[in-house]
Design a protein around this motif. Structure first.
Motif, PDB file in Angstrom:
ATOM      1  N   VAL A  14       0.814  -1.220   0.000  1.00 13.83           N
ATOM      2  CA  VAL A  14       0.000   0.000   0.000  1.00 13.83           C
ATOM      3  C   VAL A  14       0.846   1.269   0.000  1.00 13.83           C
ATOM      4  O   VAL A  14       0.312   2.363   0.162  1.00 13.83           O
ATOM      5  CB  VAL A  14      -0.965   0.028   1.201  1.00 13.83           C
ATOM      6  N   GLN A  15       2.165   1.156  -0.218  1.00 15.28           N
ATOM      7  CA  GLN A  15       3.028   2.325  -0.106  1.00 15.28           C
ATOM      8  C   GLN A  15       2.705   3.402  -1.134  1.00 15.28           C
ATOM      9  O   GLN A  15       2.998   4.583  -0.907  1.00 15.28           O
ATOM     10  CB  GLN A  15       4.494   1.902  -0.252  1.00 15.28           C
ATOM     11  N   HIS A  16       2.098   3.040  -2.256  1.00 13.34           N
ATOM     12  CA  HIS A  16       1.778   4.029  -3.289  1.00 13.34           C
ATOM     13  C   HIS A  16       0.360   4.570  -3.144  1.00 13.34           C
ATOM     14  O   HIS A  16      -0.086   5.362  -3.983  1.00 13.34           O
ATOM     15  CB  HIS A  16       1.962   3.420  -4.680  1.00 13.34           C
ATOM     16  N   GLN A  17      -0.353   4.164  -2.097  1.00 14.09           N
ATOM     17  CA  GLN A  17      -1.730   4.622  -1.908  1.00 14.09           C
ATOM     18  C   GLN A  17      -1.758   5.796  -0.938  1.00 14.09           C
ATOM     19  O   GLN A  17      -1.051   5.814   0.059  1.00 14.09           O
ATOM     20  CB  GLN A  17      -2.607   3.480  -1.366  1.00 14.09           C
ATOM     21  N   ASN A  18      -2.600   6.780  -1.233  1.00 13.73           N
ATOM     22  CA  ASN A  18      -2.727   7.946  -0.373  1.00 13.73           C
ATOM     23  C   ASN A  18      -3.828   7.789   0.661  1.00 13.73           C
ATOM     24  O   ASN A  18      -3.860   8.509   1.655  1.00 13.73           O
ATOM     25  CB  ASN A  18      -3.014   9.182  -1.223  1.00 13.73           C
TER      26      ASN A  18
ATOM     27  N   VAL B 108      -6.157   4.536   2.531  1.00 13.82           N
ATOM     28  CA  VAL B 108      -6.496   3.121   2.672  1.00 13.82           C
ATOM     29  C   VAL B 108      -7.659   3.011   3.639  1.00 13.82           C
ATOM     30  O   VAL B 108      -7.572   3.482   4.780  1.00 13.82           O
ATOM     31  CB  VAL B 108      -5.294   2.295   3.191  1.00 13.82           C
TER      32      VAL B 108
ATOM     33  N   TRP C 102      -7.124  14.661   4.511  1.00 15.62           N
ATOM     34  CA  TRP C 102      -5.947  14.230   3.764  1.00 15.62           C
ATOM     35  C   TRP C 102      -4.995  15.396   3.528  1.00 15.62           C
ATOM     36  O   TRP C 102      -3.778  15.271   3.698  1.00 15.62           O
ATOM     37  CB  TRP C 102      -6.378  13.599   2.445  1.00 15.62           C
TER      38      TRP C 102
ATOM     39  N   ALA D 137       0.094  13.843  -3.301  1.00 22.71           N
ATOM     40  CA  ALA D 137      -0.393  12.524  -3.693  1.00 22.71           C
ATOM     41  C   ALA D 137       0.538  11.827  -4.678  1.00 22.71           C
ATOM     42  O   ALA D 137       0.462  10.607  -4.847  1.00 22.71           O
ATOM     43  CB  ALA D 137      -1.792  12.627  -4.303  1.00 22.71           C
TER      44      ALA D 137
ATOM     45  N   ASP E 253       5.104   7.927 -10.771  1.00 21.92           N
ATOM     46  CA  ASP E 253       3.958   8.829 -10.804  1.00 21.92           C
ATOM     47  C   ASP E 253       4.361  10.155 -10.165  1.00 21.92           C
ATOM     48  O   ASP E 253       4.327  10.307  -8.945  1.00 21.92           O
ATOM     49  CB  ASP E 253       2.785   8.203 -10.041  1.00 21.92           C
TER      50      ASP E 253
END
Length: 313
Positions: free
Chosen positions: A34-38, A40, A116, A235, A283
């Motif tokens: 999940v390291q690339h998710q902003n 969860v 966020w 992000a 990204d």
């Protein structure tokens, strides 16, 4: 394929890719996935979460789960529910927790977006000044285009935008930087060029975003830095300017987000020590520089003389 004994199965349907693996999700593999998710979202009935959105379902009372409600950010009321139970109000105490209808998805989305943005990593500054300056013939960081050493001038440029500013250096430069009133950050990754300084900063604080600027940019202004910071996209893995010479991102005036740390290490493990290679294949947000000439690197005595002449004009 998994049932037949395969350890992993990759499905690529052009518009998306799916990877099924036959291994448990432990505390190490989950962060990696999940390291690339902003954001969860997890089921709070089964797992603990850092921040909670609580749905008041009458069929699932919360009296026995109050210990899980440690940081409630909103109470969501399904259709037919109009009041917050007294035991829950007592548990929340003086906390001013918003109460929203579960059907009001726009308001919930706005709340999550607000949360966020508020949780964006802090911005710290790094001046890259640990190079050997072989083409210049002497330390580029000690050149004085603006009446002081360039490494000190670059640190002053970064200061208004960052919580603090460090100067990346070799271990043998630490004493002279301290005498100059600067905050040295010795390279803890050796012989990797600019990547040494970037990785050393991320190792020092992997939860911060680092605004990184090379010391050989004497034409750089606060206006250009402000443009980069104002258009920062937390992000993404990084926010960078497009190089004036081509369409590629310029890695040595870039905001590197925390997500860049494992990505840079991943590329290093694959044999790539060029930070630009990581930016090109990740990204990232790439901005058109408002003043492209300010991104000109100065690496030789001739280029230094030209830059000094431009500054005097």
């Amino acid at each position: 394929m998994l049932a037949a004994g395969a350890r992993a199965e990759l499905t690529d349907n052009i518009s998306f890719a799916r990877l099924d693996v036959k291994r448990p999700l432990d505390k190490f593999s989950q962060p990696e996935l999940v390291q690339h998710q902003n954001l969860v979202l997890i089921n709070g009935n089964h797992f603990r979460a850092a921040r909670q959105l609580v749905i008041l379902d009458p069929a699932k009372p919360l009296e026995k789960k109050l210990d899980r409600l440690t940081d409630v950010r909103a109470l969501l009321l399904p259709e037919g529910v109009t009041e917050v139970p007294a035991y829950l109000r007592a548990h929340l105490g003086e906390a001013n927790v918003p109460v929203l209808p579960l059907a009001d998805t726009a308001a919930i989305a706005e709340l999550v977006l607000r949360e966020w943005h508020a949780a964006a990593p802090p911005l710290r500054g790094l001046v890259l000044a640990g190079g050997r300056s072989q083409r210049m013939g002497h330390d580029k960081g000690k050149l004085a285009y603006h009446g002081q050493e360039q490494r000190a001038y670059a640190a002053e440029l970064l200061a208004p935008f960052c919580h603090d500013v460090h100067v990346s250096c070799r271990p043998d430069q630490m004493t002279e930087l301290e005498y100059a009133g600067l905050r040295p950050l010795p390279d803890s990754f050796a012989d990797l060029g600019p990547l040494s300084g970037i990785l050393s900063a991320l190792r020092l604080d992997p939860n911060a975003a680092w605004l990184v600027v090379a010391c050989d940019l004497p034409l750089l202004s606060k206006t250009t830095l402000a443009h980069l910071v104002q258009h920062r996209q937390p992000a993404r893995m990084a926010t960078a300017f497009q190089s004036p010479e081509n369409e590629w991102p310029e890695p040595l005036i870039t905001i590197w987000e925390p997500a860049s740390y494992p990505q840079l290490l991943r590329f290093l493990a694959l044999g790539y020590s060029c930070p630009r290679k990581t930016l090109i294949n990740s990204d990232v947000a790439v901005l058109i520089p408002p003043a492209p000439q300010e991104l000109r690197n100065v690496n030789t005595p001739e280029e230094a003389a030209q830059a000094l002449d431009s500054i005097k004009k």
